[in-house]
Design an enzyme around this catalytic site. Structure first.
Site, mmCIF file in Angstrom:
data_model
loop_
_atom_site.group_PDB
_atom_site.id
_atom_site.type_symbol
_atom_site.label_atom_id
_atom_site.label_comp_id
_atom_site.label_asym_id
_atom_site.label_seq_id
_atom_site.Cartn_x
_atom_site.Cartn_y
_atom_site.Cartn_z
ATOM 1 N N LYS A 35 0.524 -1.153 0.075
ATOM 2 C CA LYS A 35 -0.077 0.135 0.339
ATOM 3 C C LYS A 35 0.809 1.143 -0.191
ATOM 4 C CE LYS A 35 -3.537 -0.104 2.558
ATOM 5 N NZ LYS A 35 -4.967 -0.286 4.069
ATOM 6 N N GLU A 77 -17.616 7.849 2.197
ATOM 7 C CA GLU A 77 -17.050 7.217 1.076
ATOM 8 C C GLU A 77 -17.523 7.812 -0.044
ATOM 9 O OE1 GLU A 77 -16.423 3.583 0.798
ATOM 10 O OE2 GLU A 77 -15.521 3.318 3.359
ATOM 11 N N LYS A 119 -19.417 9.870 18.035
ATOM 12 C CA LYS A 119 -19.523 9.251 16.334
ATOM 13 C C LYS A 119 -20.222 8.300 16.497
ATOM 14 C CE LYS A 119 -18.077 7.760 12.474
ATOM 15 N NZ LYS A 119 -16.844 7.376 12.056
ATOM 16 N N LEU A 179 -33.742 9.424 4.233
ATOM 17 C CA LEU A 179 -35.327 8.716 4.728
ATOM 18 C C LEU A 179 -35.214 8.211 3.167
ATOM 19 C CD1 LEU A 179 -37.077 9.290 6.336
ATOM 20 C CD2 LEU A 179 -37.952 11.410 5.471
ATOM 21 N N GLY A 217 -35.734 1.819 0.315
ATOM 22 C CA GLY A 217 -35.334 0.722 -0.829
ATOM 23 C C GLY A 217 -33.870 -0.940 0.086
ATOM 24 N N GLY A 241 -25.643 -0.637 3.684
ATOM 25 C CA GLY A 241 -24.320 -1.427 3.956
ATOM 26 C C GLY A 241 -22.833 -0.752 4.630
ATOM 27 N N CYS A 255 -19.121 1.195 8.081
ATOM 28 C CA CYS A 255 -19.424 1.675 8.834
ATOM 29 C C CYS A 255 -20.094 1.118 9.695
ATOM 30 C CB CYS A 255 -19.459 3.065 8.695
ATOM 31 S SG CYS A 255 -17.507 3.631 8.162
ATOM 32 N N LYS A 280 -22.294 1.551 -2.123
ATOM 33 C CA LYS A 280 -23.422 2.587 -2.614
ATOM 34 C C LYS A 280 -22.939 2.960 -4.047
ATOM 35 C CE LYS A 280 -20.698 6.664 0.508
ATOM 36 N NZ LYS A 280 -20.815 7.428 1.069
HETATM 37 C C1 UDX Z 1 -21.017 6.705 6.988
HETATM 38 C C2 UDX Z 1 -21.530 7.951 7.258
HETATM 39 O O1 UDX Z 1 -22.651 8.307 6.403
HETATM 40 C C3 UDX Z 1 -20.622 8.622 7.136
HETATM 41 O O2 UDX Z 1 -20.596 10.111 8.072
HETATM 42 C C4 UDX Z 1 -19.711 8.038 9.043
HETATM 43 O O3 UDX Z 1 -17.903 8.699 9.120
HETATM 44 C C5 UDX Z 1 -19.285 6.499 7.678
HETATM 45 O O4 UDX Z 1 -20.591 5.927 7.415
HETATM 46 P P1 UDX Z 1 -20.829 5.670 4.501
HETATM 47 O O5 UDX Z 1 -20.857 4.978 4.580
HETATM 48 O O6 UDX Z 1 -19.172 6.538 3.705
HETATM 49 O O7 UDX Z 1 -20.477 6.937 5.912
HETATM 50 O O8 UDX Z 1 -21.823 6.183 3.864
HETATM 51 P P2 UDX Z 1 -23.529 6.866 3.999
HETATM 52 O O9 UDX Z 1 -23.763 7.783 2.875
HETATM 53 O O10 UDX Z 1 -23.555 7.051 4.412
HETATM 54 O O11 UDX Z 1 -24.774 5.476 3.448
HETATM 55 C C6 UDX Z 1 -24.055 4.273 3.721
HETATM 56 C C7 UDX Z 1 -25.508 3.120 3.722
HETATM 57 O O12 UDX Z 1 -26.888 3.777 4.135
HETATM 58 C C8 UDX Z 1 -25.121 3.045 2.244
HETATM 59 O O13 UDX Z 1 -25.279 1.730 2.074
HETATM 60 C C9 UDX Z 1 -26.773 3.629 1.492
HETATM 61 O O14 UDX Z 1 -26.666 2.434 0.008
HETATM 62 C C10 UDX Z 1 -27.556 3.538 2.534
HETATM 63 N N1 UDX Z 1 -28.399 4.893 2.659
HETATM 64 C C11 UDX Z 1 -28.364 5.563 2.844
HETATM 65 C C12 UDX Z 1 -29.839 4.728 1.968
HETATM 66 O O15 UDX Z 1 -30.383 3.164 2.264
HETATM 67 N N2 UDX Z 1 -31.053 4.890 2.621
HETATM 68 C C13 UDX Z 1 -30.673 7.201 3.339
HETATM 69 O O16 UDX Z 1 -31.075 7.595 2.465
HETATM 70 C C14 UDX Z 1 -29.851 6.598 2.409
#
Ligand code: UDX
Length: 437
Positions: free
Chosen positions: A35, A156, A208, A254, A257, A261, A264, A327
């Site tokens: 890495k 992300e 957090k 909101l 679907g 995942g 986090c 996502k």
């Molecule tokens: C998340 C937090 O948003 C971030 O603040 C933290 O630091 C790390 O975890 P991330 O894992 O990058 O970030 O993804 P995020 O954009 O939060 O989406 C998480 C999941 O929720 C995705 O699988 C997304 O598809 C899903 N999601 C999001 C939904 O199903 N519906 C929504 O309305 C929003």
């Protein structure tokens, strides 16, 4: 000020490149030689829009370098940021702290002059206090080696933006010196009005995990409404829109679907429950078990809808899965709902072909039993049913007539409520989605 960033995964590499962009001299450290070699050559080992440009700029300006040596990092920097991962332990939902612990164990013995160590990783509440004590014990600098905790909130796909323009900076510390150093790191952002909140260590850690628990709950809330809507003959998309106009509720997170995942939300809510159990307040977070269960049920429901569409049995059918990343705008497949569904459908006897704009290599490595196609057009050819499971722009913008010519049967399950049902139905498709009729 010279900064070392320990751990150059998604969080660390982004933090290092952004701090170099802000003008600091930064040394990124990782125990993974491969890495470090990649980063030195200007390549980012994962997909994150905008990061490679920043990395290259930092390297070219001589402000950013990389190492695998803890003594070198200790010698180089005045402040050390811990950005290593805290994955889920296999045997329980709890967080695996081996990487944060070893970062402190390996760095501390080399801290011979005053140093500030700041954790950014997501940890169970109470971890930072233990690490602070361990740091003082191991560091030759003794009391002059201090530890604070400043969690990150990066999404992300927006890591650079969220680091350079955060919505808040939280720091857990009772040390003036730690506060001064962290203020200096984010002076530009603080001057621009970003709220800077100083708390004790425990509160900072909790900010957090509770933020992620809230976000997960919001998603599962609307997905629970999707279940009720399907049963009652209502439409969850209209419901969500109507709810969103109440600004106490708001429309973000909101989106009904297939659910959440990634690396986090799922593991953070499980680790949070495990920690509450240890603290003797398990009932306070028992609702998160439901949040997790609702989320898992979305995957099962998506599979049920697809099975219904193809006549009750997957064996011998051709199923196309659009999306592998958890996502869009990411190549991260950790706990990806899309791949989880794809693998289950394959285990039920279907020939599954997956296409994703960025996550193909990772998906192929983790799920060799699935088929992969190099383009969306190739993936949909001959499909008995198409499952849209990650809402990449390429899929949202796909034309139903064009895809309709390639498939064997015009059947689609829109797992992300990303398409316009009227448009697809008008093109002759049988369209199904979660939470709608
Ligand atoms: C998340 C937090 O948003 C971030 O603040 C933290 O630091 C790390 O975890 P991330 O894992 O990058 O970030 O993804 P995020 O954009 O939060 O989406 C998480 C999941 O929720 C995705 O699988 C997304 O598809 C899903 N999601 C999001 C939904 O199903 N519906 C929504 O309305 C929003």
């Amino acid at each position: 000020m010279r900064v070392s960033v320990i751990g150059t995964g998604y969080l660390g590499a982004t933090t290092a490149a952004c701090l170099a962009e802000l003008g600091f001299e930064v040394l990124g450290l990782d125990v993974d030689e491969a890495k470090i070699e990649l980063l030195r050559s200007g390549s980012v080992p994962f997909y994150e829009p905008g990061l490679e440009e920043l990395l290259t700029r930092g390297l070219d300006a001589g402000r950013l370098s990389f190492t695998t040596s803890f003594p070198e990092a200790a010698e180089f920097a005045d402040v050390h940021l811990i950005c290593v991962g805290t994955p889920q332990r296999d045997d329980s939902g709890a967080a695996d702290l081996r990487y944060v612990n070893s970062a402190v164990e390996l760095l501390a013995p080399h801290l011979t002059r005053p140093a500030v160590v700041v954790g950014r990783s997501t940890v169970p509440v109470g971890t930072a206090a233990t690490l602070a004590a361990r740091l003082r014990e191991l560091a030759p600098a003794d009391e002059e080696a201090e530890l604070g905790w400043s969690p990150e909130f990066l999404r992300e796909g927006f890591g650079v933006e969220d680091t350079l323009n955060p919505n808040r900076i939280v720091l857990g510390t009772d040390s003036r010196r730690v506060e001064k150093v962290v203020r200096e790191l984010w002076q530009k952002q603080i001057d621009e009005g970003v709220p800077f909140l100083v708390t004790d260590l425990q509160t900072a850690e909790l900010v957090k995990v509770s933020a992620n628990a809230f976000l997960a709950t919001k998603i599962s809330f609307i997905n629970a409404m999707a279940e009720v809507s399907e049963a009652a003959g209502a439409d969850v998309i209209q419901l969500a829109e109507a709810l969103s106009h109440d600004d106490r509720i708001g429309g973000k997170f909101l989106g009904p679907g297939l659910g959440f995942g990634g690396g986090c939300l799922p593991k953070d809510i499980r680790a949070f429950m495990a920690r509450a159990d240890e603290l003797g307040v398990e009932p306070a977070l028992s609702f998160l078990r439901e949040v997790d269960a609702i989320n898992q049920r979305r995957r099962a429901r998506t599979i049920d809808i697809a099975r219904e569409l193809i006549g009750g049995d997957f064996s011998g059918t051709s199923v196309t899965v659009l999306g592998a990343a958890f996502k869009p705008n990411s190549d991260d497949i950790r706990d990806s709902p899309a791949l989880d569904v794809a693998a289950t459908v394959a285990s039920l006897g279907a020939r599954v072909t997956v296409y994703d704009p960025q996550a193909m290599d990772r998906a192929r490595e983790a799920y060799p039993q699935l088929g992969y196609a190099p383009t969306m057009a190739d993936a949909v050819r001959g499909a008995d049913v198409v499952l849209l499971l990650t809402e990449w722009a390429e899929f949202r913008e796909a034309h139903p007539d064009e895809i309709g010519e390639a498939v064997a049967h015009k059947r689609i399950v829109d797992g992300r409520n990303a398409l316009d049902p009227t448009f697809w139905r008008a093109s002759g498709w049988t369209y199904r989605a979660l939470g709608r009729q």
